[in-house]
Design an enzyme around this catalytic site. Structure first.
Site, PDB file in Angstrom:
ATOM      1  N   ARG A 191       8.458   4.264   2.297  1.00  0.00           N
ATOM      2  CA  ARG A 191       7.667   5.110   1.420  1.00  0.00           C
ATOM      3  C   ARG A 191       8.230   6.529   1.348  1.00  0.00           C
ATOM      4  O   ARG A 191       9.077   6.923   2.160  1.00  0.00           O
ATOM      5  CB  ARG A 191       6.221   5.154   1.933  1.00  0.00           C
ATOM      6  CG  ARG A 191       5.559   3.788   2.099  1.00  0.00           C
ATOM      7  CD  ARG A 191       5.299   3.121   0.794  1.00  0.00           C
ATOM      8  NE  ARG A 191       4.397   3.917  -0.027  1.00  0.00           N
ATOM      9  CZ  ARG A 191       4.150   3.674  -1.314  1.00  0.00           C
ATOM     10  NH1 ARG A 191       4.756   2.694  -1.937  1.00  0.00           N
ATOM     11  NH2 ARG A 191       3.318   4.438  -1.996  1.00  0.00           N
ATOM     12  N   GLU A 223       7.680  -6.235  -4.598  1.00  0.00           N
ATOM     13  CA  GLU A 223       7.630  -5.005  -5.388  1.00  0.00           C
ATOM     14  C   GLU A 223       9.044  -4.527  -5.721  1.00  0.00           C
ATOM     15  O   GLU A 223       9.333  -4.147  -6.851  1.00  0.00           O
ATOM     16  CB  GLU A 223       6.876  -3.948  -4.594  1.00  0.00           C
ATOM     17  CG  GLU A 223       6.618  -2.652  -5.332  1.00  0.00           C
ATOM     18  CD  GLU A 223       5.846  -1.646  -4.474  1.00  0.00           C
ATOM     19  OE1 GLU A 223       5.600  -0.541  -4.981  1.00  0.00           O
ATOM     20  OE2 GLU A 223       5.497  -1.960  -3.317  1.00  0.00           O
ATOM     21  N   ASP A 271       9.193   7.433  -8.544  1.00  0.00           N
ATOM     22  CA  ASP A 271       8.454   8.489  -7.869  1.00  0.00           C
ATOM     23  C   ASP A 271       9.271   9.415  -6.978  1.00  0.00           C
ATOM     24  O   ASP A 271       9.157  10.628  -7.072  1.00  0.00           O
ATOM     25  CB  ASP A 271       7.335   7.878  -7.031  1.00  0.00           C
ATOM     26  CG  ASP A 271       6.350   7.071  -7.849  1.00  0.00           C
ATOM     27  OD1 ASP A 271       6.653   6.745  -9.000  1.00  0.00           O
ATOM     28  OD2 ASP A 271       5.274   6.751  -7.337  1.00  0.00           O
TER      29      ASP A 271
END
Length: 474
Positions: free
Chosen positions: A229, A430, A196
């Protein structure tokens, strides 16, 4: 519809080459723990990546989950893919998210009220989805799932249901996403290649006007640390791109696609899945020629357009930069090594990719145990922030498969062993800090558990140690 049986801890037979084997007690504990993760994340029809951070069905996550589930319950693995394919659009695209209507709207952003797929004629009538896609690893997953239990697959009509849908998915990519005219599929949003917030997107994203501050609320920061993030600026640009695509009805011919990039990882998976579709055609006695031809054409285009001899790896191509046809993106992402998955890649390229993987930029097996997502010595490297440096389990599983395909069994075995150790030590994280191995992001992450199961199932149980003979007088 065939009932989905409960998961058990018994693995099915596999013809894949063996991976390194942990000690028996560790193997059993790891298998049980991975099974618990998948049981806990199962919704009844599919598997969420994470109960907290990702409470819906994600496209390439489900493909990786099915690859692991096939060793526990081939029927449940088939159902995982069937559920995803049931949300396919009329134009053939597989959306990157299929939303669960039972989940509150504010649990994830952007949710169904943002994408508004139900207002698009091509979208499925029975489900709310996003409008973008993710890497096409699904046909490879379907092939592995079918081969795990061909008898049950045939009895359930698995291939009859999924093979036409997978072919339509590939036709969509070939017909609607060749935005550069060179034969490769382009991605139109940074979420589409799966990595991403990779630094590979920094240049293409810099031209995008961000969405207005206060026009959206990030739900990811409720469950994840801000330092892990994407930044608020990046997120505002993601929202702008998605909103612009939505404003054009997700019509690729009508949308301006201010972000349009040819990604080597996305196209490598496209090629691998075309080969898988060819194999599936042969399984049912049909002609595989169309898929073999497309795989060959894609491979030729991949080398011609994205290979960099100077970099020793494949690079992304920004189709909106410079002259017609765009320019290579100079950043080194792990996606540039994933063409090792491609059968028949020229030997000189294979050797160069192997050198780059273990060299200073990625340090696989020399500096770090797992492949990082981005150049270790790159200016934008961040060992904690999402796809800007951390090691990811699915990328390393793909790398292990590529190494094994090209005959590097010892290197593949070593990497598989590191993946299993990291999965166990991190609580199925993750992703990981590539240096310390500390888990980052969500825990009990589905594809981490599933791919650990796959590696465990492909490694035989080690022989029991010999029982020493009793000593005299005992």
């Amino acid at each position: 519809m065939t009932p989905v049986p409960p998961l058990t801890l018994e693995g099915s037979a596999s013809s894949s080459p063996p991976a390194p084997s942990p000690p028996p007690g560790t193997r059993r504990a790891l298998r049980r723990a991975a099974c618990r993760v998948l049981l806990g994340n199962w919704t009844g029809t599919s598997t969420v990546p994470s109960r907290s951070l990702y409470p819906h069905q994600w496209s390439w996550d489900s493909a990786f989950v099915a690859i692991g589930l096939r060793h526990l319950s081939p029927v449940r693995a088939q159902r995982e893919l069937e559920t995803l394919l049931g949300a396919q659009w009329a134009d053939g695209r597989l959306p990157h998210i299929v939303f669960n209507p039972a989940v509150p709207l504010d649990a994830y952003f952007p949710g169904p009220d943002f994408w508004r797929s139900s207002s698009v004629p091509a979208a499925p009538a029975g489900a709310e989805t996003s409008g973008i896609v993710q890497p096409p690893v699904h046909a490879l997953a379907a092939l592995l799932v079918h081969r795990a239990d061909p008898v049950t697959s045939a009895r359930r009509g698995f291939l009859a249901r999924v093979r036409p849908r997978l072919a339509a998915w590939h036709r969509y990519l070939a017909a609607h996403r060749d935005l550069g005219g060179g034969g490769l599929a382009a991605v139109v949003h940074p979420w589409e290649p799966g990595m991403d917030n990779s630094p590979c997107w920094d240049g293409p994203l810099a031209r995008i006007e961000p969405a207005a501050a206060g026009s959206f609320r990030r739900a990811d920061l409720v469950h994840g640390a801000a330092d892990d993030r994407p930044t608020d600026l990046d997120y505002a640009r993601y929202v702008r791109l998605a909103a612009d695509y939505r404003a054009h009805g997700y019509d690729d011919a009508a949308a301006p696609h201010a972000f349009a990039v040819e990604d080597p990882g996305f196209n490598a998976l496209f090629i691998a899945s075309e080969h898988a579709l060819a194999d599936l055609a042969e399984e049912v006695g049909e002609d595989p020629g169309e898929h073999r031809e497309r795989a060959a054409a894609l491979t030729q285009a991949l080398v011609a357009r994205l290979w960099s001899q100077e970099a020793g790896q494949f690079l992304c191509r920004d189709l909106r930069d410079g002259p017609a046809g765009g320019r290579p993106v100079p950043e080194r992402g792990a996606a540039g090594l994933l063409p090792l998955l491609v059968p028949g890649l020229p030997g000189r390229i294979v050797e160069a990719l192997l050198r780059t993987a273990s060299g200073e930029h990625f340090g696989l097996g020399t500096t770090v145990p797992l492949l990082p997502s981005y150049d270790l010595v790159g200016a934008a490297f961040d060992r904690h922030r999402y796809w800007r440096g951390p090691a990811w389990f699915n990328v390393n599983w793909l790398m292990e498969r590529g190494l094994r395909q090209h005959g590097r069994r010892a290197r593949a075995d070593a990497l598989a062993g590191e993946v299993l150790r990291a999965a166990a030590a991190s609580g199925f994280a993750e992703y990981l800090d590539p240096y310390s191995g500390a888990g980052r992001g969500a825990r009990d992450f589905s594809w981490t558990a599933a791919l650990a199961l796959d590696l465990l199932a492909r490694s035989p149980e080690p022989p029991a140690p010999p029982v020493p003979a009793p000593r005299k007088g005992s």
